[in-house]
Motif scaffolding. Structure first.
Motif, PDB file in Angstrom:
ATOM      1  N   SER A  59      58.457  15.780  24.529  1.00 36.47           N
ATOM      2  CA  SER A  59      58.675  15.473  23.116  1.00 36.47           C
ATOM      3  C   SER A  59      59.185  14.043  23.021  1.00 36.47           C
ATOM      4  N   VAL A  60      58.554  13.261  22.173  1.00 38.65           N
ATOM      5  CA  VAL A  60      58.896  11.848  22.006  1.00 38.65           C
ATOM      6  C   VAL A  60      59.504  11.642  20.630  1.00 38.65           C
ATOM      7  N   HIS A  61      60.645  10.971  20.588  1.00 36.96           N
ATOM      8  CA  HIS A  61      61.263  10.593  19.314  1.00 36.96           C
ATOM      9  C   HIS A  61      61.701   9.134  19.403  1.00 36.96           C
ATOM     10  N   ALA A  62      61.783   8.489  18.261  1.00 36.92           N
ATOM     11  CA  ALA A  62      62.243   7.106  18.191  1.00 36.92           C
ATOM     12  C   ALA A  62      63.198   6.976  17.016  1.00 36.92           C
ATOM     13  N   VAL A  63      64.297   6.268  17.231  1.00 36.86           N
ATOM     14  CA  VAL A  63      65.285   6.008  16.182  1.00 36.86           C
ATOM     15  C   VAL A  63      65.291   4.502  15.921  1.00 36.86           C
ATOM     16  N   VAL A  64      64.936   4.104  14.698  1.00 43.10           N
ATOM     17  CA  VAL A  64      64.836   2.689  14.340  1.00 43.10           C
ATOM     18  C   VAL A  64      66.195   2.198  13.832  1.00 43.10           C
TER      19      VAL A  64
ATOM     20  N   CYS B 256      63.644   0.512  28.743  1.00 41.04           N
ATOM     21  CA  CYS B 256      62.385   0.227  28.049  1.00 41.04           C
ATOM     22  C   CYS B 256      62.638   0.373  26.561  1.00 41.04           C
ATOM     23  N   ARG B 257      62.188  -0.597  25.808  1.00 43.24           N
ATOM     24  CA  ARG B 257      62.423  -0.573  24.364  1.00 43.24           C
ATOM     25  C   ARG B 257      61.158  -1.026  23.667  1.00 43.24           C
ATOM     26  N   ASP B 258      60.964  -0.546  22.444  1.00 41.30           N
ATOM     27  CA  ASP B 258      59.737  -0.853  21.713  1.00 41.30           C
ATOM     28  C   ASP B 258      60.053  -1.120  20.256  1.00 41.30           C
ATOM     29  N   ARG B 259      59.158  -1.743  19.585  1.00 41.42           N
ATOM     30  CA  ARG B 259      59.137  -1.870  18.127  1.00 41.42           C
ATOM     31  C   ARG B 259      57.679  -2.039  17.739  1.00 41.42           C
ATOM     32  N   GLY B 260      57.342  -1.738  16.525  1.00 40.61           N
ATOM     33  CA  GLY B 260      55.951  -1.868  16.099  1.00 40.61           C
ATOM     34  C   GLY B 260      55.362  -0.608  15.520  1.00 40.61           C
ATOM     35  N   GLY B 261      56.046   0.546  15.707  1.00 37.84           N
ATOM     36  CA  GLY B 261      55.639   1.719  14.943  1.00 37.84           C
ATOM     37  C   GLY B 261      54.948   2.827  15.691  1.00 37.84           C
ATOM     38  N   SER B 262      54.427   2.581  16.899  1.00 31.36           N
ATOM     39  CA  SER B 262      53.726   3.668  17.590  1.00 31.36           C
ATOM     40  C   SER B 262      54.630   4.409  18.563  1.00 31.36           C
ATOM     41  N   SER B 263      55.863   3.981  18.727  1.00 32.82           N
ATOM     42  CA  SER B 263      56.896   4.630  19.532  1.00 32.82           C
ATOM     43  C   SER B 263      56.594   4.545  21.027  1.00 32.82           C
ATOM     44  N   LEU B 264      57.638   4.299  21.794  1.00 31.62           N
ATOM     45  CA  LEU B 264      57.519   4.280  23.243  1.00 31.62           C
ATOM     46  C   LEU B 264      57.139   5.671  23.732  1.00 31.62           C
ATOM     47  N   GLN B 265      56.129   5.752  24.588  1.00 34.19           N
ATOM     48  CA  GLN B 265      55.657   7.025  25.110  1.00 34.19           C
ATOM     49  C   GLN B 265      55.965   7.197  26.592  1.00 34.19           C
TER      50      GLN B 265
ATOM     51  N   ALA C  37      64.240   4.918  22.153  1.00 32.42           N
ATOM     52  CA  ALA C  37      63.316   5.992  22.510  1.00 32.42           C
ATOM     53  C   ALA C  37      64.076   7.159  23.121  1.00 32.42           C
ATOM     54  N   VAL C  38      63.696   8.372  22.751  1.00 31.71           N
ATOM     55  CA  VAL C  38      64.267   9.600  23.303  1.00 31.71           C
ATOM     56  C   VAL C  38      63.116  10.475  23.781  1.00 31.71           C
ATOM     57  N   PHE C  39      63.096  10.787  25.078  1.00 31.26           N
ATOM     58  CA  PHE C  39      62.113  11.708  25.640  1.00 31.26           C
ATOM     59  C   PHE C  39      62.833  12.992  26.036  1.00 31.26           C
ATOM     60  N   ILE C  40      62.230  14.124  25.723  1.00 31.68           N
ATOM     61  CA  ILE C  40      62.715  15.417  26.187  1.00 31.68           C
ATOM     62  C   ILE C  40      61.586  16.052  26.980  1.00 31.68           C
ATOM     63  N   ASP C  41      61.745  16.115  28.299  1.00 30.59           N
ATOM     64  CA  ASP C  41      60.759  16.712  29.192  1.00 30.59           C
ATOM     65  C   ASP C  41      61.233  18.103  29.591  1.00 30.59           C
ATOM     66  N   ASP C  42      60.458  19.117  29.220  1.00 32.77           N
ATOM     67  CA  ASP C  42      60.822  20.482  29.594  1.00 32.77           C
ATOM     68  C   ASP C  42      59.565  21.330  29.672  1.00 32.77           C
ATOM     69  N   ALA C  43      59.719  22.635  29.645  1.00 32.46           N
ATOM     70  CA  ALA C  43      58.588  23.536  29.826  1.00 32.46           C
ATOM     71  C   ALA C  43      57.537  23.380  28.739  1.00 32.46           C
ATOM     72  N   ALA C  44      57.920  22.851  27.591  1.00 32.61           N
ATOM     73  CA  ALA C  44      56.959  22.662  26.498  1.00 32.61           C
ATOM     74  C   ALA C  44      56.219  21.348  26.591  1.00 32.61           C
ATOM     75  N   GLY C  45      56.496  20.546  27.631  1.00 31.28           N
ATOM     76  CA  GLY C  45      55.871  19.240  27.753  1.00 31.28           C
ATOM     77  C   GLY C  45      56.857  18.149  27.390  1.00 31.28           C
TER      78      GLY C  45
END
Length: 794
Positions: free
Chosen positions: A145-150, A588-597, A135-143
């Motif tokens: 952004s959530v990305h996940a690399v499988v 924290c790690r996830d799998r299953g398709g909805s991505s860690l938020q 999981a990759v979170f980018i927290d900045d002025a735009a809110g």
């Protein structure tokens, strides 16, 4: 290099060096060279293709970049800020390790990788297993952004979707990538619209086939039998999280992997290929039904209905037997030696389904080029005078019960995957056959001759999808739909073997091309026959032949897998000095398709609270896009002088507003996150789209919530609804009041976004919805939806 560069301001000028293949981007005074020898670079900034039209002038949106590297690593698709999920292809040398680098141009922005804050935005994640998501979170002025690399199993192909239009049916596609080569690995995967798996499994040196949902929760897939005491395959039943529940085999027979019917009570209908006890030179197709108690209740054998040829016959008797058999070509000729041998597998069953209220079974037999309906109930339960196992009718082949009134090819040829549609029509993946032989299976021609269907078969070396309307009273089959690919000229695709077709709920058709190998899966629009989605293996693995999938099924996969939380520090029960600096090591790690938020802890800025002595606790909460939640609590003790107990004031208002947002076809974002940074992106390609905002009270007592939302712009109109009630005016003025929201109560606010006549492709609007407790501006939460206009109005 893969990926692309977008620079704010003027359109970038990209120049490729003829000497070293590097790309140079010159934008005003900016010039940067990106060499293909670097690790895979995925760069994104917002493109100013048109002026931004909003109700008020907004600050520039921060630019983001994402770099994924590792030994033998590549990723797909190309990075886009609107795309959440990516896949990393690997080799054995990758060894479970990926290096992730993410950046934002917002100086106050923060990067999270694998659930932990990362000051420099770079982390090497190790110990990854097949299907794990970073999981990759980018927290900045735009809110946020959530990305996940499988992390994909080594050898899994890089998939591409060269066609992916809004007309494609939502959902995931279940596939079994396979090269059909000795010793090659096969895989099972459920992939999203961009070919990124939400589930993936490697089946090394073996085969997987017929991966599909059960219809009552969970999935089934055939895998080669490796038990050592059984022949053929085993049907593996998987739960909703794709974990194996049990393995199923035929009783006293081999187990064939072409198809299976499994009911919720465990009863099933499966097939076997069995040598005829009276003549070992032929192989019968056998169907076996087993009840919930595990007892065999019905058995059907092709030898009782298809008159296989006795190879010992000669002369006129032999000719008469050939004329009487259903098999299109009972004898095959070796293309090298010219020797003629009997076709061992004279019927070759490859699909079956219960139809007509489970009274009948629809079967496909490749080597008779016919789809056959047989009675699957006893005479006392029927009104047509037939008994169990009787042939109701044959569609196609030498002895078809139907005349093909407008089909120039007189029905199917060596087909696969026949199904009966809701309107009674029959849908077929009609393979065709080579002429005179292909050599792979020593296949002779197996298509009925339109001029003489019972005579010598002919070849037809292209594959088509056909749909027939049957009139059983008149004995006619009318070809109501036919599809070949490509549709714009050129040689049609030809799948010598395997393949499948499904009619989707919206009328579109999903085709798995199998051995045609031109594409893995194609979705065709219901009215226009336009290709609206296509999945391909881009052959980045360097193999000479691409992967294909025997069949493909579209299904909305629900994420039933909870995230995982790993706390490496502090140790449970640790004793720490008062005032010491202890950094929390969390993952924290996830799998299953909805991505860690979300991966949050009670630690402040990643540091453990050691400001007071006594027993304390640390809690880490992980939440994915489906709302699956994992909470880990760890106790520790701070030693030192007794702390003065703090005076805790009575809570003025223990209510806690929470705003959660969901884009069309996406997952809920922001559940349990109260910093107002949760954000989704969506594209406005048609006249309108709807974003949903869920407003809820996460506190312990009831409260009122006041709601305010963004107005529209000259390009985009925004309206708000609660149920069917239009509350746009109240929301725009901040006067929508949700009265007496009980603890845990939720209200869904529908945000309908429509394009105006002035809208141009590239226009963008950031919609912000805020909810707060009246009189308590500190008790609030907000979500954002960034809507981008694409294309002309439709």
């Amino acid at each position: 290099m893969r990926g692309w560069v977008r620079i704010r301001g003027e359109p970038p000028l990209l120049l490729r060096s003829q000497q070293n293949g590097s790309l140079t981007c010159r934008c005003g005074l900016v010039s940067s060279v990106i060499r293909t020898a670097l690790p895979l670079l995925l760069v994104s900034t917002a493109v100013a293709v048109a002026p931004l039209h909003t109700a008020a002038t907004a600050a520039p949106e921060p630019d983001h970049s994402l770099v994924v590297s590792g030994t033998g690593v590549a990723t797909y698709p190309a990075f886009d800020p609107d795309v959440e999920r990516y896949a990393a292809t690997t080799t054995p040398e990758t060894a479970g390790s990926l290096t992730i680098t993410a950046t934002t141009t917002d100086p106050a922005g923060r990067i999270w990788i694998d659930g932990a804050p990362d000051p420099d935005g770079t982390a090497t994640v190790t110990g990854l297993e097949d299907g794990d998501e970073v999981a990759v979170f980018i927290d900045d002025a735009a809110g946020r952004s959530v990305h996940a690399v499988v992390y994909l199993p080594h050898g899994f192909p890089a998939l591409s979707t060269p066609v992916a239009s809004p007309g494609a049916t939502p959902g995931h596609v279940l596939i079994t990538p396979n090269r059909f080569a000795n010793g090659s690995d096969t895989y099972e995967a459920a992939v999203d619209a961009r070919g990124v798996p939400v589930f993936v499994h490697a089946n090394r040196d073996s085969a997987s086939q017929d991966f599909k949902p059960t219809g009552f929760g969970g999935y089934t897939v055939f895998r080669d039998d490796v038990s050592g005491d059984a022949a053929g395959s085993r049907l593996v039943q998987l739960d909703r999280a794709f974990e194996p529940i049990r393995e199923i085999r035929n009783i006293g027979l081999t187990t064939d992997a072409h198809d299976a019917i499994l009911r919720e009570d465990g009863s099933r209908i499966m097939a076997a290929y069995e040598r005829d006890p009276a003549n070992h030179d032929r192989q019968n197709a056998v169907l076996q039904e087993v009840d919930a108690a595990g007892d065999v209740v019905r058995t059907w054998n092709s030898a009782d209905h298809f008159a296989p040829v006795d190879p010992t016959l000669t002369g006129d008797a032999r000719d008469a037997a050939i004329a009487a058999t259903d098999t299109m070509n009972p004898f095959v000729t070796n293309p090298t030696t010219g020797a003629e041998t009997m076709r061992l597998d004279y019927a070759h069953i490859n699909s079956w389904e219960l139809v007509d209220g489970d009274q009948n079974l629809l079967l496909s037999f490749r080597h008779t080029s016919s789809v056959v309906k047989i009675a699957w109930s006893d005479a006392e339960d029927r009104t047509d005078g037939r008994d169990f196992g009787d042939v109701v009718w044959r569609l196609g082949g030498k002895f078809s019960d139907f005349d093909f009134t407008d089909d120039p090819y007189a029905g199917p040829c060596a087909q696969h995957t026949a199904s009966q549609l809701d309107n009674g029509n029959i849908l077929i993946f009609d393979n065709g056959s080579p002429s005179p032989t292909n050599g792979l299976f020593n296949d002779a021609a197996m298509c009925p001759d339109p001029a003489d269907p019972a005579g010598e078969p002919v070849g037809r070396q292209f594959t088509r999808i056909t749909e027939y309307e049957l009139n059983e009273r008149l004995g006619t089959a009318r070809l109501v739909w036919e599809y070949t690919h490509p549709v714009d000229g050129g040689p049609e695709w030809f799948a010598l073997f395997a393949g499948g077709v499904n009619r989707l709920d919206n009328g579109n058709t999903l085709i798995s091309w199998a051995s045609a190998r031109k594409a893995m899966v194609t979705e065709v629009e219901a009215v226009t026959d336009e290709v609206v989605w296509q999945l391909e293996d881009d052959r980045s693995h360097g193999l000479s032949t691409p992967y294909f999938s025997y069949r493909a099924v579209k299904h909305q996969v629900a994420d039933a897998i909870d995230p995982t939380v790993v706390l490496e520090a502090p140790a449970d029960g640790a004793v720490l000095d008062l005032g010491s600096t202890v950094r929390v090591a969390q993952q924290c790690r996830d799998r299953g398709g909805s991505s860690l938020q979300q991966c949050t802890s009670t630690a402040t800025s990643g540091l453990l609270d050691t400001s007071r002595s006594g027993p304390l606790t640390l809690q880490v909460v992980a939440v994915d896009g489906a709302g699956n939640r994992t909470v880990v609590t760890r106790g520790y003790t701070v030693s030192g002088p007794p702390s003065v107990p703090p005076v805790t004031p009575a809570p003025a208002n223990p209510a806690r507003p929470d705003a959660v947002v969901r884009a069309p076809g996406g997952s809920w974002v922001g559940d349990g996150q109260y910093d107002g940074r949760q954000r989704v992106r969506t594209t406005l390609r048609r006249a309108s789209t709807t974003v949903r905002v869920r407003l809820q009270n996460d506190g312990g007592t009831s409260t009122d919530l006041r709601v305010r939302g963004t107005s529209g712009s000259r390009a985009v109109r925004v309206r708000y609804f609660v149920g069917a009630e239009d509350v746009t005016r109240q929301v725009r003025r901040g006067r929508l009041r949700l009265a007496e929201m009980a603890a845990g109560e939720q209200v869904v606010l529908k945000v309908k976004v429509s394009r105006r006549e002035a809208a141009r492709s590239g226009d963008r609007l950031r919609i912000r919805v805020r909810a707060n407790v009246p009189g308590r501006p500190d008790l609030d939460d907000a979500v954002q939806a960034v809507v981008r206009v694409r294309g002309g109005q439709r």
